[in-house]
Design a protein around this motif. Structure first.
Motif, PDB file in Angstrom:
ATOM      1  N   GLU A 131      10.225  -8.413  60.714  1.00 13.21           N
ATOM      2  CA  GLU A 131      10.472  -6.973  60.689  1.00 13.21           C
ATOM      3  C   GLU A 131      11.416  -6.610  61.821  1.00 13.21           C
ATOM      4  O   GLU A 131      11.331  -7.168  62.920  1.00 13.21           O
ATOM      5  CB  GLU A 131       9.161  -6.207  60.843  1.00 13.21           C
ATOM      6  CG  GLU A 131       8.262  -6.315  59.654  1.00 13.21           C
ATOM      7  CD  GLU A 131       7.017  -5.456  59.789  1.00 13.21           C
ATOM      8  OE1 GLU A 131       6.746  -4.942  60.898  1.00 13.21           O
ATOM      9  OE2 GLU A 131       6.307  -5.307  58.789  1.00 13.21           O
ATOM     10  N   ARG A 132      12.324  -5.648  61.535  1.00 15.87           N
ATOM     11  CA  ARG A 132      13.302  -5.231  62.534  1.00 15.87           C
ATOM     12  C   ARG A 132      13.448  -3.709  62.438  1.00 15.87           C
ATOM     13  O   ARG A 132      13.603  -3.165  61.350  1.00 15.87           O
ATOM     14  CB  ARG A 132      14.624  -5.927  62.243  1.00 15.87           C
ATOM     15  CG  ARG A 132      15.793  -5.399  63.015  1.00 15.87           C
ATOM     16  CD  ARG A 132      17.054  -6.142  62.688  1.00 15.87           C
ATOM     17  NE  ARG A 132      17.624  -5.657  61.427  1.00 15.87           N
ATOM     18  CZ  ARG A 132      18.716  -6.152  60.876  1.00 15.87           C
ATOM     19  NH1 ARG A 132      19.334  -7.169  61.432  1.00 15.87           N
ATOM     20  NH2 ARG A 132      19.195  -5.656  59.759  1.00 15.87           N
ATOM     21  N   PRO A 133      13.396  -3.014  63.562  1.00 14.09           N
ATOM     22  CA  PRO A 133      13.583  -1.559  63.513  1.00 14.09           C
ATOM     23  C   PRO A 133      15.068  -1.205  63.367  1.00 14.09           C
ATOM     24  O   PRO A 133      15.944  -1.920  63.846  1.00 14.09           O
ATOM     25  CB  PRO A 133      13.041  -1.074  64.857  1.00 14.09           C
ATOM     26  CG  PRO A 133      13.190  -2.248  65.762  1.00 14.09           C
ATOM     27  CD  PRO A 133      13.044  -3.475  64.903  1.00 14.09           C
ATOM     28  N   ALA A 134      15.334  -0.096  62.690  1.00 16.19           N
ATOM     29  CA  ALA A 134      16.704   0.405  62.550  1.00 16.19           C
ATOM     30  C   ALA A 134      16.639   1.926  62.597  1.00 16.19           C
ATOM     31  O   ALA A 134      15.607   2.530  62.323  1.00 16.19           O
ATOM     32  CB  ALA A 134      17.325  -0.071  61.246  1.00 16.19           C
ATOM     33  N   THR A 135      17.760   2.550  62.950  1.00 18.17           N
ATOM     34  CA  THR A 135      17.815   4.004  63.069  1.00 18.17           C
ATOM     35  C   THR A 135      19.105   4.520  62.460  1.00 18.17           C
ATOM     36  O   THR A 135      20.169   3.960  62.683  1.00 18.17           O
ATOM     37  CB  THR A 135      17.752   4.430  64.549  1.00 18.17           C
ATOM     38  OG1 THR A 135      16.581   3.876  65.147  1.00 18.17           O
ATOM     39  CG2 THR A 135      17.698   5.929  64.688  1.00 18.17           C
ATOM     40  N   LEU A 136      18.986   5.610  61.694  1.00 17.07           N
ATOM     41  CA  LEU A 136      20.148   6.354  61.215  1.00 17.07           C
ATOM     42  C   LEU A 136      20.195   7.648  62.013  1.00 17.07           C
ATOM     43  O   LEU A 136      19.252   8.434  61.976  1.00 17.07           O
ATOM     44  CB  LEU A 136      20.005   6.704  59.735  1.00 17.07           C
ATOM     45  CG  LEU A 136      20.436   5.697  58.704  1.00 17.07           C
ATOM     46  CD1 LEU A 136      20.134   6.222  57.319  1.00 17.07           C
ATOM     47  CD2 LEU A 136      21.891   5.389  58.831  1.00 17.07           C
ATOM     48  N   ASP A 137      21.276   7.854  62.740  1.00 18.65           N
ATOM     49  CA  ASP A 137      21.394   9.071  63.541  1.00 18.65           C
ATOM     50  C   ASP A 137      22.174  10.136  62.783  1.00 18.65           C
ATOM     51  O   ASP A 137      22.996   9.832  61.916  1.00 18.65           O
ATOM     52  CB  ASP A 137      22.095   8.758  64.874  1.00 18.65           C
ATOM     53  CG  ASP A 137      21.219   7.913  65.782  1.00 18.65           C
ATOM     54  OD1 ASP A 137      19.997   8.148  65.795  1.00 18.65           O
ATOM     55  OD2 ASP A 137      21.758   7.016  66.454  1.00 18.65           O
ATOM     56  N   LEU A 138      21.943  11.378  63.157  1.00 15.14           N
ATOM     57  CA  LEU A 138      22.648  12.504  62.566  1.00 15.14           C
ATOM     58  C   LEU A 138      24.137  12.386  62.871  1.00 15.14           C
ATOM     59  O   LEU A 138      24.525  12.142  64.018  1.00 15.14           O
ATOM     60  CB  LEU A 138      22.086  13.816  63.139  1.00 15.14           C
ATOM     61  CG  LEU A 138      22.704  15.111  62.628  1.00 15.14           C
ATOM     62  CD1 LEU A 138      22.428  15.299  61.151  1.00 15.14           C
ATOM     63  CD2 LEU A 138      22.165  16.285  63.414  1.00 15.14           C
ATOM     64  N   GLN A 139      24.979  12.540  61.856  1.00 14.10           N
ATOM     65  CA  GLN A 139      26.431  12.460  62.023  1.00 14.10           C
ATOM     66  C   GLN A 139      26.945  13.823  62.456  1.00 14.10           C
ATOM     67  O   GLN A 139      26.818  14.796  61.729  1.00 14.10           O
ATOM     68  CB  GLN A 139      27.109  12.040  60.712  1.00 14.10           C
ATOM     69  CG  GLN A 139      26.656  10.685  60.211  1.00 14.10           C
ATOM     70  CD  GLN A 139      27.142   9.564  61.107  1.00 14.10           C
ATOM     71  OE1 GLN A 139      28.297   9.523  61.486  1.00 14.10           O
ATOM     72  NE2 GLN A 139      26.247   8.662  61.448  1.00 14.10           N
TER      73      GLN A 139
ATOM     74  N   VAL B  30      14.174  -8.712  57.413  1.00 14.99           N
ATOM     75  CA  VAL B  30      15.345  -9.597  57.377  1.00 14.99           C
ATOM     76  C   VAL B  30      14.911 -11.023  57.693  1.00 14.99           C
ATOM     77  O   VAL B  30      13.825 -11.252  58.218  1.00 14.99           O
ATOM     78  CB  VAL B  30      16.430  -9.143  58.384  1.00 14.99           C
ATOM     79  CG1 VAL B  30      16.992  -7.792  58.010  1.00 14.99           C
ATOM     80  CG2 VAL B  30      15.877  -9.099  59.793  1.00 14.99           C
ATOM     81  N   GLN B  31      15.805 -11.957  57.387  1.00 12.96           N
ATOM     82  CA  GLN B  31      15.536 -13.350  57.719  1.00 12.96           C
ATOM     83  C   GLN B  31      16.149 -13.675  59.062  1.00 12.96           C
ATOM     84  O   GLN B  31      17.285 -13.307  59.339  1.00 12.96           O
ATOM     85  CB  GLN B  31      16.122 -14.284  56.659  1.00 12.96           C
ATOM     86  CG  GLN B  31      15.259 -14.389  55.426  1.00 12.96           C
ATOM     87  CD  GLN B  31      15.792 -15.425  54.463  1.00 12.96           C
ATOM     88  OE1 GLN B  31      16.970 -15.457  54.171  1.00 12.96           O
ATOM     89  NE2 GLN B  31      14.906 -16.266  53.972  1.00 12.96           N
ATOM     90  N   ASP B  32      15.368 -14.372  59.901  1.00 12.92           N
ATOM     91  CA  ASP B  32      15.900 -14.825  61.182  1.00 12.92           C
ATOM     92  C   ASP B  32      16.672 -16.129  60.952  1.00 12.92           C
ATOM     93  O   ASP B  32      16.689 -16.651  59.836  1.00 12.92           O
ATOM     94  CB  ASP B  32      14.794 -14.961  62.227  1.00 12.92           C
ATOM     95  CG  ASP B  32      13.791 -16.066  61.917  1.00 12.92           C
ATOM     96  OD1 ASP B  32      13.951 -16.741  60.882  1.00 12.92           O
ATOM     97  OD2 ASP B  32      12.858 -16.257  62.700  1.00 12.92           O
ATOM     98  N   PRO B  33      17.320 -16.667  61.981  1.00  9.26           N
ATOM     99  CA  PRO B  33      18.117 -17.891  61.782  1.00  9.26           C
ATOM    100  C   PRO B  33      17.327 -19.089  61.250  1.00  9.26           C
ATOM    101  O   PRO B  33      17.896 -19.967  60.617  1.00  9.26           O
ATOM    102  CB  PRO B  33      18.666 -18.179  63.181  1.00  9.26           C
ATOM    103  CG  PRO B  33      18.709 -16.850  63.850  1.00  9.26           C
ATOM    104  CD  PRO B  33      17.532 -16.092  63.304  1.00  9.26           C
ATOM    105  N   SER B  34      16.029 -19.120  61.481  1.00  9.93           N
ATOM    106  CA  SER B  34      15.235 -20.253  60.985  1.00  9.93           C
ATOM    107  C   SER B  34      14.800 -20.046  59.541  1.00  9.93           C
ATOM    108  O   SER B  34      14.194 -20.927  58.951  1.00  9.93           O
ATOM    109  CB  SER B  34      14.009 -20.472  61.876  1.00  9.93           C
ATOM    110  OG  SER B  34      13.121 -19.382  61.746  1.00  9.93           O
ATOM    111  N   GLY B  35      15.090 -18.882  58.959  1.00  9.35           N
ATOM    112  CA  GLY B  35      14.741 -18.618  57.568  1.00  9.35           C
ATOM    113  C   GLY B  35      13.443 -17.863  57.393  1.00  9.35           C
ATOM    114  O   GLY B  35      13.032 -17.585  56.274  1.00  9.35           O
ATOM    115  N   ASP B  36      12.750 -17.514  58.478  1.00 13.83           N
ATOM    116  CA  ASP B  36      11.509 -16.755  58.396  1.00 13.83           C
ATOM    117  C   ASP B  36      11.821 -15.273  58.235  1.00 13.83           C
ATOM    118  O   ASP B  36      12.787 -14.759  58.803  1.00 13.83           O
ATOM    119  CB  ASP B  36      10.666 -16.960  59.658  1.00 13.83           C
ATOM    120  CG  ASP B  36      10.132 -18.372  59.771  1.00 13.83           C
ATOM    121  OD1 ASP B  36      10.004 -19.041  58.736  1.00 13.83           O
ATOM    122  OD2 ASP B  36       9.839 -18.803  60.909  1.00 13.83           O
TER     123      ASP B  36
END
Length: 184
Positions: A169-177, A160-166
């Protein structure tokens, strides 16, 4: 005779009505004129605008911000960071998109998991369709790469882009519903 009495009665009624009408409008107009002469509005004068005095720039032994060497160093520093920045996103732009990359992450639900040839696979539900996802697949609109599949979650690495435009990488998780969608 009746008609004559009726017309007399009508004339008397009109006379009574005209007598009840007073000249309130003239009284009102005179009262308003008196008030206009006695009450004067308060008008506060507007302040004079402040005089702008420009400050003179003097070198006084300080560094010149427009020096050619300084500008060259700043441009070189920016170009290095953009090269690192573009190295992160360029491979993502060059590859073919997978079907689950057209959905936002909050519209994607993990409803189960299984092992196929001892490889963990997550069962992902989107728009009443079921998909099998393994490590290395992509999902979500932020270039999400599946890094780990467990019985209860799918871990991703998004770009994703940070506020400065750079690009970062960002971690994300999908949990079991566990709700009604997970039991179907």
């Amino acid at each position: 005779m009746k008609q004559h009495a009726y017309s007399i009665l009508m004339l008397c009624g009109l006379a009574l009505l005209s007598g009840c009408a007073s000249d309130d409008e003239t009284e009102l107009r005179t009262w308003m004129a008196e008030l206009r002469t006695t009450i004067k509005p308060k008008i506060t004068p507007i302040e004079e605008p402040k005089q702008f005095t420009p400050a003179e720039y003097g070198l006084d032994g300080s560094l010149d911000p427009f020096e050619a060497m300084r500008l060259t160093q700043a441009l070189k520093r920016d170009s290095n960071s953009s090269a690192v920045n573009s190295a992160l996103i360029t491979p993502e732009l060059a590859r073919r998109k997978e079907p689950l990359e057209s959905y936002p992450l909050d519209a994607i639900h993990m409803v189960g998991s299984m092992n196929k040839n001892s490889v963990p696979i997550a069962l992902i539900k989107v728009d009443k369709l079921l998909y099998q996802v393994r490590v290395g697949n992509h999902l979500g609109q932020n270039y999400g790469l599946v890094t780990k599949v467990s019985e209860t979650s799918v871990q991703l690495r998004e770009i994703v882009q940070d506020p400065s435009g750079d690009w970062i990488e960002r971690p994300a998780t999908l949990d079991l519903q566990e709700g009604p969608e997970g039991k179907k």
